[in-house]
Design a protein around this motif. Structure first.
Motif, PDB file in Angstrom:
ATOM      1  N   THR A 165       0.848  -1.189   0.000  1.00 18.34           N
ATOM      2  CA  THR A 165       0.000   0.000   0.000  1.00 18.34           C
ATOM      3  C   THR A 165       0.885   1.241   0.000  1.00 18.34           C
ATOM      4  N   ARG A 166       0.258   2.374  -0.257  1.00 18.11           N
ATOM      5  CA  ARG A 166       1.000   3.632  -0.297  1.00 18.11           C
ATOM      6  C   ARG A 166       1.755   3.884   1.007  1.00 18.11           C
ATOM      7  N   SER A 167       1.130   3.608   2.136  1.00 20.63           N
ATOM      8  CA  SER A 167       1.729   3.917   3.435  1.00 20.63           C
ATOM      9  C   SER A 167       2.952   3.060   3.750  1.00 20.63           C
ATOM     10  N   ARG A 168       3.129   1.979   3.006  1.00 18.03           N
ATOM     11  CA  ARG A 168       4.239   1.062   3.281  1.00 18.03           C
ATOM     12  C   ARG A 168       5.431   1.255   2.356  1.00 18.03           C
ATOM     13  N   LEU A 169       5.344   2.186   1.438  1.00 15.24           N
ATOM     14  CA  LEU A 169       6.398   2.342   0.446  1.00 15.24           C
ATOM     15  C   LEU A 169       7.727   2.747   1.070  1.00 15.24           C
ATOM     16  N   GLY A 170       7.685   3.626   2.050  1.00 16.51           N
ATOM     17  CA  GLY A 170       8.918   4.089   2.670  1.00 16.51           C
ATOM     18  C   GLY A 170       9.716   2.971   3.295  1.00 16.51           C
ATOM     19  N   GLU A 171       9.066   2.118   4.080  1.00 17.37           N
ATOM     20  CA  GLU A 171       9.789   1.035   4.741  1.00 17.37           C
ATOM     21  C   GLU A 171      10.241  -0.027   3.750  1.00 17.37           C
ATOM     22  N   ILE A 172       9.496  -0.219   2.684  1.00 14.03           N
ATOM     23  CA  ILE A 172       9.941  -1.160   1.651  1.00 14.03           C
ATOM     24  C   ILE A 172      11.200  -0.635   0.977  1.00 14.03           C
ATOM     25  N   SER A 173      11.234   0.660   0.711  1.00 13.11           N
ATOM     26  CA  SER A 173      12.392   1.244   0.024  1.00 13.11           C
ATOM     27  C   SER A 173      13.678   1.068   0.823  1.00 13.11           C
ATOM     28  N   ARG A 174      13.555   0.969   2.146  1.00 12.16           N
ATOM     29  CA  ARG A 174      14.746   0.834   2.986  1.00 12.16           C
ATOM     30  C   ARG A 174      15.275  -0.597   3.058  1.00 12.16           C
ATOM     31  N   THR A 175      14.586  -1.540   2.452  1.00  3.96           N
ATOM     32  CA  THR A 175      15.047  -2.937   2.465  1.00  3.96           C
ATOM     33  C   THR A 175      16.040  -3.230   1.347  1.00  3.96           C
TER      34      THR A 175
END
Length: 210
Positions: A165-175
């Motif tokens: 979802t949109r709200s999870r993009l930031g934490e995914i990008s840090r992986t």
């Protein structure tokens, strides 16, 4: 010349909505769509070709379209690539031997599967599901740590899938994931065209996180 698929985000078609409705929604989001993955395991090749033609009529290029599993059809129709389910016996090397211009991706659910597919020289991997997914209620989510481990262990670009979802993009990008692949996050959104803008920013998020 070998075509290269943009690894930012892949939008997968859904069986939960009539295809003509999907096409209508895509018209408004087209400028923010990188790749469309046509997946309909119940459809005939004739029906899949009709769907591909509909997508091209609204402005998508053939090389922006991935076909699920049907490698020969993808090559014959001049598409950008083919995507292999995790249980597919096909290998990227075999496909590329017959169709050198075709990009090949694969779904994986473990680090071991990811390493094996990477050795076959796939061009990208879908890893998931990362978050709890309504489509797989009895299958535990694999989580961000597992995604990070896979992304760090193979040189092949890894796209996160499952519950995106949109709200999870930031934490995914840090992986360290190279991109995202999604279904319901777009199709079930109140305004899919607005969601597409945010998903299309994942590449910039990924750059800033590194």
């Amino acid at each position: 010349m070998v075509r290269r698929l943009t690894v930012t985000w892949h939008l997968i078609t859904t069986n939960n909505c009539p295809f003509h409705i999907q096409v209508r929604q895509l018209r408004h989001a087209l400028k923010n769509i990188n790749i469309i993955h046509v997946r309909n395991k119940e459809a005939s090749l004739q029906r899949l070709k009709q769907q591909v033609d509909q997508l091209c009529k609204i402005g998508l290029r053939h090389d922006q379209i991935i076909l699920n599993e049907h490698a020969e059809a993808a090559a014959a129709w001049g598409l950008g690539g083919v995507h292999l389910p995790s249980n597919s016996p096909l290998t990227a090397k075999d496909i590329k031997r017959r169709a050198p211009g075709l990009q090949v991706g694969a779904s994986v659910h473990s680090l071991e599967e990811a390493k094996a597919r990477a050795e076959e020289e796939v061009d990208y991997l879908y890893y998931g599901h990362v978050y709890p997914s309504a489509s797989k209620p009895d299958d535990p989510a694999r989580g961000l740590e597992a995604l990070q481990s896979v992304a760090a262990s193979v040189r092949t670009p890894v796209l996160a899938i499952g519950g995106i979802t949109r709200s999870r993009l930031g934490e995914i990008s840090r992986t360290g994931a190279s991109g995202i692949a999604l279904i319901s996050g777009f199709w079930e959104a109140e305004k899919p065209e607005e969601e597409a803008v945010h998903f299309n920013c994942f590449g910039q998020m990924n750059y800033e996180a590194t």
